[in-house]
Design a protein around this motif. Sequence first.
Motif, short mmCIF file in Angstrom:
data_model
loop_
_atom_site.label_atom_id
_atom_site.label_comp_id
_atom_site.label_asym_id
_atom_site.label_seq_id
_atom_site.Cartn_x
_atom_site.Cartn_y
_atom_site.Cartn_z
N LYS A 1 6.23 4.20 -12.62
CA LYS A 1 7.25 3.21 -12.97
C LYS A 1 8.61 3.86 -13.16
O LYS A 1 8.74 4.93 -13.75
CB LYS A 1 6.87 2.46 -14.25
N LYS A 2 9.63 3.17 -12.65
CA LYS A 2 10.99 3.64 -12.83
C LYS A 2 11.48 3.25 -14.21
O LYS A 2 11.65 2.07 -14.51
CB LYS A 2 11.90 3.03 -11.76
N MET B 1 10.54 4.23 -7.77
CA MET B 1 11.25 3.23 -6.96
C MET B 1 10.53 1.90 -7.10
O MET B 1 9.31 1.86 -7.17
CB MET B 1 11.28 3.64 -5.49
N ASN B 2 11.31 0.82 -7.14
CA ASN B 2 10.66 -0.49 -7.18
C ASN B 2 10.69 -1.13 -5.80
O ASN B 2 11.40 -0.69 -4.90
CB ASN B 2 11.30 -1.39 -8.24
N ARG C 1 15.29 -3.19 0.31
CA ARG C 1 16.72 -3.14 0.67
C ARG C 1 16.99 -1.99 1.63
O ARG C 1 17.69 -2.15 2.65
CB ARG C 1 17.55 -3.00 -0.61
N ILE C 2 16.41 -0.82 1.34
CA ILE C 2 16.65 0.34 2.19
C ILE C 2 16.01 0.15 3.56
O ILE C 2 16.61 0.50 4.59
CB ILE C 2 16.09 1.61 1.51
N ILE C 3 14.82 -0.42 3.59
CA ILE C 3 14.14 -0.66 4.86
C ILE C 3 14.89 -1.68 5.71
O ILE C 3 15.02 -1.54 6.93
CB ILE C 3 12.69 -1.11 4.62
N ASP C 4 15.39 -2.71 5.07
CA ASP C 4 16.06 -3.79 5.81
C ASP C 4 17.47 -3.41 6.25
O ASP C 4 17.93 -3.84 7.32
CB ASP C 4 16.13 -5.05 4.94
N LEU D 1 0.82 -1.21 0.00
CA LEU D 1 0.00 0.00 0.00
C LEU D 1 0.85 1.26 0.00
O LEU D 1 0.33 2.36 0.10
CB LEU D 1 -0.93 0.00 1.23
N ILE D 2 2.17 1.07 -0.09
CA ILE D 2 3.07 2.22 -0.19
C ILE D 2 3.89 2.06 -1.47
O ILE D 2 5.01 1.55 -1.46
CB ILE D 2 3.98 2.34 1.04
#
Length: 244
Positions: A205-206, A34-35, A41-44, A28-29
């Motif tokens: 879409k990127k 950005m894919n 990856r950034i969140i983890d 939902l975000i």
Amino acid sequence: MNDFDAIKNIYISTKKDNQYILDGCNKLIIIPQMNLFEIKRIIDNPQNNDEIQFDFTYLELAKRIYNDGEVLCMEEVVKPLETKAFEYLSGAIRIQNNDMYNEVLNITKGNVEKAYLSEYETRDRLRKYAKELVGNDANTYYRFLVELFIITVFELNAVAGKIIETEYDPNYKDLNKTIVGREKLDEYYRMTYTYIGESCLALFKKELKLDSNNDINANNLQNAILYMDQYKKYIKGLVASRKK
């Protein structure tokens, strides 16, 4: 331990406590340009201060959706047909209809290369059309993108139904009387869903850029944060309007 590592440890601990919220809200975000793999990856595993800022903003938005997201499903609150995003969709479908006609014409004339490029040209036209409608103010544009995402995910049936009425003027009573008529109505919906999807892809879409490494940089992250801030404000505004 340096300042970044200290802040990262705080974030990782906070993330762990709220993992169930993140898992429930990850689809939902959707963030423009950005894919999902980049976001995950950034969140983890954030690598710098910009990514930490992104992560905390993302977590705040997820909490907002988790706590107040039910308002996004309330058509009488969202009022999807009164949004600038709906105005964009209505015009975007006409652009795509016209481009599809030209694409078929190119194919029948043997201009395969032109037909192949038409998808990219259409998306470029859609992006320009969105800017013409909304303008160049970043906050206004990202709020528009939030509206577009919300009405095409949570209010899709209402939006598609109105577009079909406007563009195809169907006689539902007569169409529902026969198999052929119902098939025609189903085709209207399929076409409309496809057009709506492409209208969103053009803005979210990127796109692969051959002249750059196309990596996430500080400017991309700040734009993403600006978008998420508008998303939070949008939900907050809906909640406030509902209580009036």
